[in-house]
Design a protein around this motif. Structure first.
Motif, PDB file in Angstrom:
ATOM      1  N   TYR A 116      32.929  51.282  51.214  1.00 16.51           N
ATOM      2  CA  TYR A 116      33.454  49.913  51.355  1.00 16.51           C
ATOM      3  C   TYR A 116      32.845  48.978  50.308  1.00 16.51           C
ATOM      4  O   TYR A 116      33.569  48.279  49.587  1.00 16.51           O
ATOM      5  N   TYR A 117      31.548  48.965  50.230  1.00 18.33           N
ATOM      6  CA  TYR A 117      30.831  48.085  49.292  1.00 18.33           C
ATOM      7  C   TYR A 117      31.201  48.426  47.849  1.00 18.33           C
ATOM      8  O   TYR A 117      31.447  47.535  47.023  1.00 18.33           O
ATOM      9  N   GLU A 118      31.263  49.709  47.548  1.00 20.71           N
ATOM     10  CA  GLU A 118      31.576  50.148  46.192  1.00 20.71           C
ATOM     11  C   GLU A 118      32.991  49.733  45.779  1.00 20.71           C
ATOM     12  O   GLU A 118      33.225  49.290  44.651  1.00 20.71           O
ATOM     13  N   ALA A 119      33.948  49.862  46.715  1.00 20.04           N
ATOM     14  CA  ALA A 119      35.322  49.442  46.423  1.00 20.04           C
ATOM     15  C   ALA A 119      35.386  47.937  46.180  1.00 20.04           C
ATOM     16  O   ALA A 119      36.111  47.468  45.295  1.00 20.04           O
ATOM     17  N   ALA A 120      34.611  47.181  46.970  1.00 23.09           N
ATOM     18  CA  ALA A 120      34.597  45.726  46.800  1.00 23.09           C
ATOM     19  C   ALA A 120      34.078  45.337  45.425  1.00 23.09           C
ATOM     20  O   ALA A 120      34.672  44.493  44.737  1.00 23.09           O
ATOM     21  N   LEU A 121      32.982  45.957  44.999  1.00 22.01           N
ATOM     22  CA  LEU A 121      32.409  45.618  43.694  1.00 22.01           C
ATOM     23  C   LEU A 121      33.346  46.016  42.555  1.00 22.01           C
ATOM     24  O   LEU A 121      33.481  45.282  41.562  1.00 22.01           O
ATOM     25  N   GLN A 122      34.007  47.160  42.697  1.00 19.04           N
ATOM     26  CA  GLN A 122      34.910  47.619  41.643  1.00 19.04           C
ATOM     27  C   GLN A 122      36.070  46.645  41.443  1.00 19.04           C
ATOM     28  O   GLN A 122      36.384  46.247  40.314  1.00 19.04           O
ATOM     29  N   VAL A 123      36.695  46.226  42.544  1.00 17.71           N
ATOM     30  CA  VAL A 123      37.824  45.300  42.450  1.00 17.71           C
ATOM     31  C   VAL A 123      37.349  43.929  41.981  1.00 17.71           C
ATOM     32  O   VAL A 123      38.011  43.274  41.170  1.00 17.71           O
ATOM     33  N   ALA A 124      36.200  43.487  42.472  1.00 13.21           N
ATOM     34  CA  ALA A 124      35.674  42.185  42.055  1.00 13.21           C
ATOM     35  C   ALA A 124      35.407  42.149  40.553  1.00 13.21           C
ATOM     36  O   ALA A 124      35.803  41.209  39.860  1.00 13.21           O
ATOM     37  N   LYS A 125      34.764  43.184  40.049  1.00 12.68           N
ATOM     38  CA  LYS A 125      34.444  43.221  38.621  1.00 12.68           C
ATOM     39  C   LYS A 125      35.713  43.269  37.769  1.00 12.68           C
ATOM     40  O   LYS A 125      35.830  42.562  36.759  1.00 12.68           O
ATOM     41  N   THR A 126      36.678  44.088  38.194  1.00 15.59           N
ATOM     42  CA  THR A 126      37.916  44.235  37.438  1.00 15.59           C
ATOM     43  C   THR A 126      38.684  42.923  37.338  1.00 15.59           C
ATOM     44  O   THR A 126      39.362  42.659  36.335  1.00 15.59           O
ATOM     45  N   ASN A 127      38.570  42.084  38.362  1.00 14.00           N
ATOM     46  CA  ASN A 127      39.391  40.886  38.436  1.00 14.00           C
ATOM     47  C   ASN A 127      38.613  39.594  38.200  1.00 14.00           C
ATOM     48  O   ASN A 127      39.113  38.513  38.515  1.00 14.00           O
ATOM     49  N   THR A 128      37.420  39.706  37.621  1.00  9.75           N
ATOM     50  CA  THR A 128      36.610  38.526  37.342  1.00  9.75           C
ATOM     51  C   THR A 128      36.395  38.389  35.843  1.00  9.75           C
ATOM     52  O   THR A 128      36.172  39.387  35.144  1.00  9.75           O
ATOM     53  N   LEU A 129      36.464  37.170  35.333  1.00 13.30           N
ATOM     54  CA  LEU A 129      36.176  36.953  33.918  1.00 13.30           C
ATOM     55  C   LEU A 129      34.805  37.520  33.580  1.00 13.30           C
ATOM     56  O   LEU A 129      33.829  37.252  34.295  1.00 13.30           O
ATOM     57  N   PRO A 130      34.689  38.307  32.531  1.00 11.98           N
ATOM     58  CA  PRO A 130      33.426  38.992  32.219  1.00 11.98           C
ATOM     59  C   PRO A 130      32.219  38.061  32.132  1.00 11.98           C
ATOM     60  O   PRO A 130      31.137  38.402  32.630  1.00 11.98           O
ATOM     61  N   ASN A 131      32.367  36.905  31.522  1.00  8.68           N
ATOM     62  CA  ASN A 131      31.225  36.005  31.390  1.00  8.68           C
ATOM     63  C   ASN A 131      30.724  35.528  32.749  1.00  8.68           C
ATOM     64  O   ASN A 131      29.510  35.426  32.977  1.00  8.68           O
ATOM     65  N   LEU A 132      31.649  35.234  33.653  1.00 12.29           N
ATOM     66  CA  LEU A 132      31.240  34.796  34.985  1.00 12.29           C
ATOM     67  C   LEU A 132      30.628  35.953  35.771  1.00 12.29           C
ATOM     68  O   LEU A 132      29.656  35.767  36.513  1.00 12.29           O
ATOM     69  N   TRP A 133      31.208  37.140  35.622  1.00 15.44           N
ATOM     70  CA  TRP A 133      30.674  38.313  36.315  1.00 15.44           C
ATOM     71  C   TRP A 133      29.246  38.604  35.848  1.00 15.44           C
ATOM     72  O   TRP A 133      28.357  38.859  36.669  1.00 15.44           O
ATOM     73  N   ASP A 134      29.016  38.550  34.557  1.00 11.29           N
ATOM     74  CA  ASP A 134      27.696  38.865  34.016  1.00 11.29           C
ATOM     75  C   ASP A 134      26.641  37.840  34.422  1.00 11.29           C
ATOM     76  O   ASP A 134      25.447  38.154  34.451  1.00 11.29           O
ATOM     77  N   ALA A 135      27.081  36.629  34.742  1.00  8.61           N
ATOM     78  CA  ALA A 135      26.131  35.580  35.119  1.00  8.61           C
ATOM     79  C   ALA A 135      25.720  35.659  36.585  1.00  8.61           C
ATOM     80  O   ALA A 135      24.818  34.946  37.028  1.00  8.61           O
ATOM     81  N   CYS A 136      26.372  36.549  37.339  1.00 12.27           N
ATOM     82  CA  CYS A 136      26.138  36.613  38.795  1.00 12.27           C
ATOM     83  C   CYS A 136      25.611  37.993  39.187  1.00 12.27           C
ATOM     84  O   CYS A 136      26.221  39.016  38.866  1.00 12.27           O
ATOM     85  N   SER A 137      24.492  38.017  39.887  1.00 17.24           N
ATOM     86  CA  SER A 137      23.989  39.279  40.432  1.00 17.24           C
ATOM     87  C   SER A 137      24.396  39.387  41.897  1.00 17.24           C
ATOM     88  O   SER A 137      24.445  38.377  42.612  1.00 17.24           O
ATOM     89  N   ILE A 138      24.721  40.594  42.327  1.00 17.18           N
ATOM     90  CA  ILE A 138      25.195  40.826  43.698  1.00 17.18           C
ATOM     91  C   ILE A 138      24.278  41.851  44.352  1.00 17.18           C
ATOM     92  O   ILE A 138      24.000  42.909  43.779  1.00 17.18           O
ATOM     93  N   HIS A 139      23.812  41.534  45.554  1.00 20.11           N
ATOM     94  CA  HIS A 139      22.857  42.398  46.247  1.00 20.11           C
ATOM     95  C   HIS A 139      23.202  42.492  47.726  1.00 20.11           C
ATOM     96  O   HIS A 139      23.762  41.559  48.305  1.00 20.11           O
TER      97      HIS A 139
END
Length: 277
Positions: A231-254
């Motif tokens: 579940y968690y892995e699927a969420a991160l995969q879809v989130a990363k794919t659909n987020t602007l790279p600069n914003l994604w790189d600025a955010c850590s998820i734990h």
């Protein structure tokens, strides 16, 4: 000052006290039929069994809480709507209410000085708490963060995120209880894996939306649904794919540490802070 924290969830209620370095807790079942009378009865039992006096009580509720004393709405526990602190003040203790995810945010913020922090809880329902530029974001009524009500278009029409990604939605689609779902995932049941992957993907859309709107530095996830394999892995995969790279790189998820106790601990800290004001 001694406080206890109570986390009232969709399937169970956790009552927690921490005294002289010892953690004392009790868990009792809840469910959609749970009533204020049951909450009061279980709180009384827990307090009566403590060997020390308590100054105040913090109660975390899955729903809309107004003025720190009244439950306005709870989709997860509908019978709690209208419950207030006067009803629960059966002793001389001061009682304070807070939304459950905001309680989790209070707890995480006490350990993390990050000024831009989002806590996302994924259990029976989905919601979030936000701290931006060092300030807790509550909204005009204190109801900000109801991410689970976010509408999403699907082939079945518009659904909200709770209906697509929450723990309750997973069990409804699987037509099974949580233990059965975990067992089927371990057995590599393809139909269950598909349900989990789809639910996680929708959560990923929610995470992507959070990042685009708020540009947080850190997102912490908690809640029982994260325990479903994949579940968690699927969420991160879809989130990363659909987020602007600069914003994604600025955010850590734990994932949250000690997620079992984080809401109750946050409610406890919230009550202590209110009592000391």
């Amino acid at each position: 000052m001694t406080a206890i924290g109570i986390d009232i969830g969709g399937t169970k209620m956790l009552m927690l006290a921490e005294y002289n370095g010892e953690r004392i807790f009790r868990t009792v079942p809840t469910g959609r039929d749970c009533t204020p009378e049951k909450i009061q009865k279980e709180m009384e039992r827990f307090l009566d069994d403590l060997s020390f006096s308590v100054d105040c009580i913090g109660i975390a509720i899955p729903g809309l809480v107004e003025n720190e004393n009244t439950v306005v709405l709870s989709d997860v526990l509908p019978h709690l709507a209208g419950m207030d602190t006067d009803f629960l003040r059966f002793t001389n203790k001061h009682v304070y209410m807070i939304n459950d995810v905001k309680a989790a945010l209070v707890r995480e913020a006490s350990f993390d000085n990050n000024p831009d922090l989002v806590v996302l809880m994924v259990g029976t329902g989905i919601a979030m708490g936000m701290k931006l530029n060092g300030q807790f974001i509550n909204g005009c009524k204190g109801w900000a963060g109801e991410l689970g009500s976010m509408p999403i278009p699907t082939n079945e029409g518009i659904r909200n995120l709770d209906e697509l990604a929450s723990g309750a939605s997973i069990l409804a689609r699987a037509k099974a209880d949580a233990n059965t779902v975990h067992t089927q995932l371990e057995e590599e049941d393809e139909s269950i894996k598909e349900i989990i992957h789809a639910a996680g993907g929708y959560l990923g859309i929610g995470i992507s939306t959070i990042i685009h709107l708020l540009n947080p530095n850190k997102i912490i996830l908690g809640g029982g649904s994260l325990q479903y394999k994949g579940y968690y892995e699927a969420a991160l995969q879809v989130a990363k794919t659909n987020t602007l790279p600069n914003l994604w790189d600025a955010c850590s998820i734990h994932k949250a540490e000690e997620a079992t106790y984080m809401v109750a601990q946050g409610a406890m800290l919230f009550a202590s802070s209110k009592q000391s004001m």
